[in-house]
Design a protein around this motif. Structure first.
Motif, PDB file in Angstrom:
ATOM      1  N   LEU A  92       0.908  -1.084  -0.044  1.00  0.00           N
ATOM      2  CA  LEU A  92      -0.021   0.125  -0.056  1.00  0.00           C
ATOM      3  C   LEU A  92       0.941   1.001   0.382  1.00  0.00           C
ATOM      4  O   LEU A  92       0.124   1.933  -0.425  1.00  0.00           O
ATOM      5  CB  LEU A  92      -1.057   0.383   1.328  1.00  0.00           C
ATOM      6  CG  LEU A  92      -2.255  -1.094   1.307  1.00  0.00           C
ATOM      7  CD1 LEU A  92      -3.012  -1.211   2.223  1.00  0.00           C
ATOM      8  CD2 LEU A  92      -2.768  -1.034  -0.474  1.00  0.00           C
ATOM      9  N   GLY A  93       2.327   1.337   0.844  1.00  0.00           N
ATOM     10  CA  GLY A  93       2.808   2.296   0.506  1.00  0.00           C
ATOM     11  C   GLY A  93       3.434   2.723  -0.174  1.00  0.00           C
ATOM     12  O   GLY A  93       3.110   3.572  -0.744  1.00  0.00           O
ATOM     13  N   GLY A  97       2.525   5.902  -2.672  1.00  0.00           N
ATOM     14  CA  GLY A  97       3.633   6.373  -2.940  1.00  0.00           C
ATOM     15  C   GLY A  97       4.253   7.440  -4.219  1.00  0.00           C
ATOM     16  O   GLY A  97       4.834   8.519  -5.166  1.00  0.00           O
ATOM     17  N   TYR A  98       4.072   6.116  -5.476  1.00  0.00           N
ATOM     18  CA  TYR A  98       4.182   6.009  -6.430  1.00  0.00           C
ATOM     19  C   TYR A  98       2.625   6.406  -7.754  1.00  0.00           C
ATOM     20  O   TYR A  98       3.398   7.298  -8.014  1.00  0.00           O
ATOM     21  CB  TYR A  98       4.270   4.275  -7.515  1.00  0.00           C
ATOM     22  CG  TYR A  98       4.588   4.578  -8.718  1.00  0.00           C
ATOM     23  CD1 TYR A  98       5.980   5.472  -8.816  1.00  0.00           C
ATOM     24  CD2 TYR A  98       3.629   3.623 -10.071  1.00  0.00           C
ATOM     25  CE1 TYR A  98       6.674   4.798 -10.485  1.00  0.00           C
ATOM     26  CE2 TYR A  98       4.580   4.039 -11.332  1.00  0.00           C
ATOM     27  CZ  TYR A  98       5.783   4.210 -11.778  1.00  0.00           C
ATOM     28  OH  TYR A  98       5.956   4.237 -13.055  1.00  0.00           O
ATOM     29  N   PHE A  99       1.831   6.105  -7.297  1.00  0.00           N
ATOM     30  CA  PHE A  99       0.492   6.942  -8.025  1.00  0.00           C
ATOM     31  C   PHE A  99      -0.045   7.678  -7.686  1.00  0.00           C
ATOM     32  O   PHE A  99      -0.925   7.885  -8.574  1.00  0.00           O
ATOM     33  CB  PHE A  99      -0.415   4.973  -8.249  1.00  0.00           C
ATOM     34  CG  PHE A  99      -0.233   4.343  -8.862  1.00  0.00           C
ATOM     35  CD1 PHE A  99       0.277   3.473 -10.284  1.00  0.00           C
ATOM     36  CD2 PHE A  99       0.171   2.911  -7.906  1.00  0.00           C
ATOM     37  CE1 PHE A  99       0.537   3.007 -10.613  1.00  0.00           C
ATOM     38  CE2 PHE A  99       0.380   1.507  -8.668  1.00  0.00           C
ATOM     39  CZ  PHE A  99       0.693   1.761  -9.573  1.00  0.00           C
ATOM     40  N   ARG A 100       0.259   8.135  -7.276  1.00  0.00           N
ATOM     41  CA  ARG A 100      -0.663   8.832  -6.337  1.00  0.00           C
ATOM     42  C   ARG A 100      -2.320   9.469  -6.018  1.00  0.00           C
ATOM     43  O   ARG A 100      -2.488   8.709  -6.709  1.00  0.00           O
ATOM     44  CB  ARG A 100       0.368  10.088  -6.791  1.00  0.00           C
ATOM     45  CG  ARG A 100       2.110  10.578  -6.193  1.00  0.00           C
ATOM     46  CD  ARG A 100       2.389  10.944  -4.961  1.00  0.00           C
ATOM     47  NE  ARG A 100       1.878  12.033  -4.604  1.00  0.00           N
ATOM     48  CZ  ARG A 100       2.782  13.144  -4.534  1.00  0.00           C
ATOM     49  NH1 ARG A 100       4.107  12.472  -4.968  1.00  0.00           N
ATOM     50  NH2 ARG A 100       2.330  14.258  -3.888  1.00  0.00           N
ATOM     51  N   GLY A 101      -2.677  10.627  -6.637  1.00  0.00           N
ATOM     52  CA  GLY A 101      -3.852  11.634  -6.755  1.00  0.00           C
ATOM     53  C   GLY A 101      -4.875  10.878  -6.213  1.00  0.00           C
ATOM     54  O   GLY A 101      -4.876  10.206  -4.877  1.00  0.00           O
ATOM     55  N   VAL A 157       9.473   5.983  -1.152  1.00  0.00           N
ATOM     56  CA  VAL A 157       8.727   6.046  -2.799  1.00  0.00           C
ATOM     57  C   VAL A 157       9.068   7.155  -3.565  1.00  0.00           C
ATOM     58  O   VAL A 157       9.653   7.774  -4.582  1.00  0.00           O
ATOM     59  CB  VAL A 157       7.876   5.259  -3.174  1.00  0.00           C
ATOM     60  CG1 VAL A 157       7.083   4.915  -4.374  1.00  0.00           C
ATOM     61  CG2 VAL A 157       7.782   3.636  -2.675  1.00  0.00           C
ATOM     62  N   MET A 158       8.648   8.255  -2.708  1.00  0.00           N
ATOM     63  CA  MET A 158       7.913   9.424  -3.639  1.00  0.00           C
ATOM     64  C   MET A 158       9.655  10.442  -3.199  1.00  0.00           C
ATOM     65  O   MET A 158       9.646  11.207  -4.069  1.00  0.00           O
ATOM     66  CB  MET A 158       7.401  10.894  -1.680  1.00  0.00           C
ATOM     67  CG  MET A 158       5.907  10.258  -2.199  1.00  0.00           C
ATOM     68  SD  MET A 158       4.641  11.026  -0.966  1.00  0.00           S
ATOM     69  CE  MET A 158       5.607  12.392  -1.677  1.00  0.00           C
ATOM     70  N   GLN A 159      11.187   9.806  -2.081  1.00  0.00           N
ATOM     71  CA  GLN A 159      12.121  10.720  -2.905  1.00  0.00           C
ATOM     72  C   GLN A 159      12.854   9.967  -3.780  1.00  0.00           C
ATOM     73  O   GLN A 159      12.844  10.624  -4.106  1.00  0.00           O
ATOM     74  CB  GLN A 159      12.860   9.966  -1.501  1.00  0.00           C
ATOM     75  CG  GLN A 159      12.315  10.520  -0.487  1.00  0.00           C
ATOM     76  CD  GLN A 159      13.283   9.548   0.741  1.00  0.00           C
ATOM     77  OE1 GLN A 159      14.437   9.044   0.580  1.00  0.00           O
ATOM     78  NE2 GLN A 159      13.471  10.781   1.684  1.00  0.00           N
ATOM     79  N   TYR A 160      12.571   8.483  -4.669  1.00  0.00           N
ATOM     80  CA  TYR A 160      12.533   7.912  -5.845  1.00  0.00           C
ATOM     81  C   TYR A 160      11.762   7.898  -7.081  1.00  0.00           C
ATOM     82  O   TYR A 160      12.493   8.059  -8.357  1.00  0.00           O
ATOM     83  CB  TYR A 160      12.873   6.850  -5.802  1.00  0.00           C
ATOM     84  CG  TYR A 160      14.269   6.822  -4.381  1.00  0.00           C
ATOM     85  CD1 TYR A 160      15.958   6.771  -4.604  1.00  0.00           C
ATOM     86  CD2 TYR A 160      14.059   6.152  -3.108  1.00  0.00           C
ATOM     87  CE1 TYR A 160      16.467   6.460  -3.687  1.00  0.00           C
ATOM     88  CE2 TYR A 160      14.585   6.451  -1.946  1.00  0.00           C
ATOM     89  CZ  TYR A 160      15.823   6.516  -2.799  1.00  0.00           C
ATOM     90  OH  TYR A 160      17.423   6.365  -1.506  1.00  0.00           O
ATOM     91  N   ARG A 161      10.573   8.063  -7.033  1.00  0.00           N
ATOM     92  CA  ARG A 161       9.430   8.351  -8.385  1.00  0.00           C
ATOM     93  C   ARG A 161       9.639   9.529  -9.045  1.00  0.00           C
ATOM     94  O   ARG A 161       9.441   9.431 -10.418  1.00  0.00           O
ATOM     95  CB  ARG A 161       8.317   7.966  -7.573  1.00  0.00           C
ATOM     96  CG  ARG A 161       8.130   9.387  -7.183  1.00  0.00           C
ATOM     97  CD  ARG A 161       6.374   9.864  -6.570  1.00  0.00           C
ATOM     98  NE  ARG A 161       5.839   9.266  -7.296  1.00  0.00           N
ATOM     99  CZ  ARG A 161       5.234  10.550  -8.557  1.00  0.00           C
ATOM    100  NH1 ARG A 161       4.627  11.632  -8.576  1.00  0.00           N
ATOM    101  NH2 ARG A 161       4.360  10.034  -9.649  1.00  0.00           N
ATOM    102  N   ASP A 162      10.373  10.066  -8.739  1.00  0.00           N
ATOM    103  CA  ASP A 162      10.915  11.453  -9.978  1.00  0.00           C
ATOM    104  C   ASP A 162      12.276  11.744  -9.995  1.00  0.00           C
ATOM    105  O   ASP A 162      13.195  12.536 -10.995  1.00  0.00           O
ATOM    106  CB  ASP A 162      10.463  12.958  -8.959  1.00  0.00           C
ATOM    107  CG  ASP A 162       8.902  13.376  -9.252  1.00  0.00           C
ATOM    108  OD1 ASP A 162       7.955  12.147 -10.058  1.00  0.00           O
ATOM    109  OD2 ASP A 162       8.185  13.781  -7.810  1.00  0.00           O
ATOM    110  N   ARG A 163      12.869  10.120  -9.931  1.00  0.00           N
ATOM    111  CA  ARG A 163      14.810  10.487 -10.321  1.00  0.00           C
ATOM    112  C   ARG A 163      14.767  10.228 -11.508  1.00  0.00           C
ATOM    113  O   ARG A 163      14.139   9.297 -12.228  1.00  0.00           O
ATOM    114  CB  ARG A 163      15.044   9.213  -9.201  1.00  0.00           C
ATOM    115  CG  ARG A 163      15.980   9.824  -8.034  1.00  0.00           C
ATOM    116  CD  ARG A 163      15.945  10.553  -7.720  1.00  0.00           C
ATOM    117  NE  ARG A 163      16.395  10.823  -6.013  1.00  0.00           N
ATOM    118  CZ  ARG A 163      17.017  10.617  -5.626  1.00  0.00           C
ATOM    119  NH1 ARG A 163      18.244   9.458  -5.839  1.00  0.00           N
ATOM    120  NH2 ARG A 163      17.336  10.688  -3.680  1.00  0.00           N
TER     121      ARG A 163
END
Length: 274
Positions: A92-93, A97-101, A157-163
């Motif tokens: 779930l985390g 963190g990846y799909f957002r919205g 996950v949010m720290q890496y999703r936009d790398r």
């Protein structure tokens, strides 16, 4: 990573201790000096000896043998709880963190609701609702604790999703499954290792607490928390009976906490240097 692990003395020592304790628990029928269920009321509260290295309890049972056999439910149930908690929390985390919205909003609102209740009271409530059994203890612990790990993993996950390496995979048309399992999941491996180690320590304390209160593992099954429950009944006449299981619980929990910090250093040395 192997060389960093071998050079980290704390990681080597703690992992070795945990593996040794687990091996002793698996080989309990061979290692234990006596039958943990055999009673001898005439030999109760026996002093330390070669036959009974830690003496006997109020029913004349070998304390050391019960300690050794108690590794299985104490550590085994904690590991099962950790796998369930980390598995559900990671799933779930990562999704939040990846799909957002909308996906993130729904998951995080549920997380907020779960975290708004005192965890220990909720565990008691779930066990009381489902009934006293080992399976319900595991379900209660997973049900209560997954939200905390989902929030922690979502942050990672949010720290890496936009790398750049994640954006590149999206640009070349890689499927979401590839991005999740080949990029994001390996990136948060160090976080998962630390959380898993800490979760085992928390689960040991929680399961032992429930057993101590009579809501977990039931007598005569040897389990460290249940042994404390039995020892408190004879606290006035033989207070030393609480020493062995009490020290064992504290030592094992401390070992898992130290192992979590050491594994973080091994898996993510840049974070430590920073």
């Amino acid at each position: 990573m192997g060389s960093r692990f071998l050079h980290n003395r704390t990681a080597v020592i703690t992992v070795s201790i945990v593996l040794l304790i687990g091996l002793i628990g698996i080989c309990a029928p061979i290692v234990a000096p006596n039958d943990p269920y055999e009673t001898d009321i005439l030999n109760k509260f026996a002093d330390y000896s070669l036959q009974y290295p830690l003496g006997t309890d109020q029913l004349g049972r070998c304390v050391l043998s019960r300690m050794i056999y108690g590794i299985r439910p104490t550590l085994g149930l904690a590991l099962l709880t950790m796998l369930g908690t980390i598995g559900l929390g990671a799933l779930l985390g990562i999704m939040a963190g990846y799909f957002r919205g909308v996906v993130e909003e729904v998951i995080m609102r549920v997380v907020d609701v779960m975290l708004s209740f005192p965890s220990q009271i909720m565990v008691f409530a779930v066990v009381a609702l489902l009934g006293v059994s080992v399976q319900n203890v595991i379900i209660a612990n997973v049900f209560i604790k997954w939200a905390w790990y989902a929030r922690m993993i979502r942050t990672g996950v949010m720290q890496y999703r936009d790398r750049n390496f994640v954006r590149f995979s999206r640009c070349v048309g890689m499927p979401e499954r590839f991005v999740l399992f080949r990029h994001l999941l390996p990136s948060i491996t160090s976080d998962l290792a630390v959380l898993a180690s800490l979760d085992v320590g928390w689960a040991i304390i929680n399961i032992s607490t429930l057993s101590f209160l009579g809501l977990g593992v039931q007598a005569p099954t040897p389990e460290w928390g249940a042994m404390l429950n039995e020892a408190k009944e004879v606290l006035a006449s033989n207070p030393t009976q609480m020493i062995a299981p009490g020290i064992a619980i504290v030592a094992l929990v401390c070992c898992f906490n130290l192992m979590g910090d050491a594994l973080r250093d091994v898996l993510d040395p840049k974070e430590v240097e920073a």
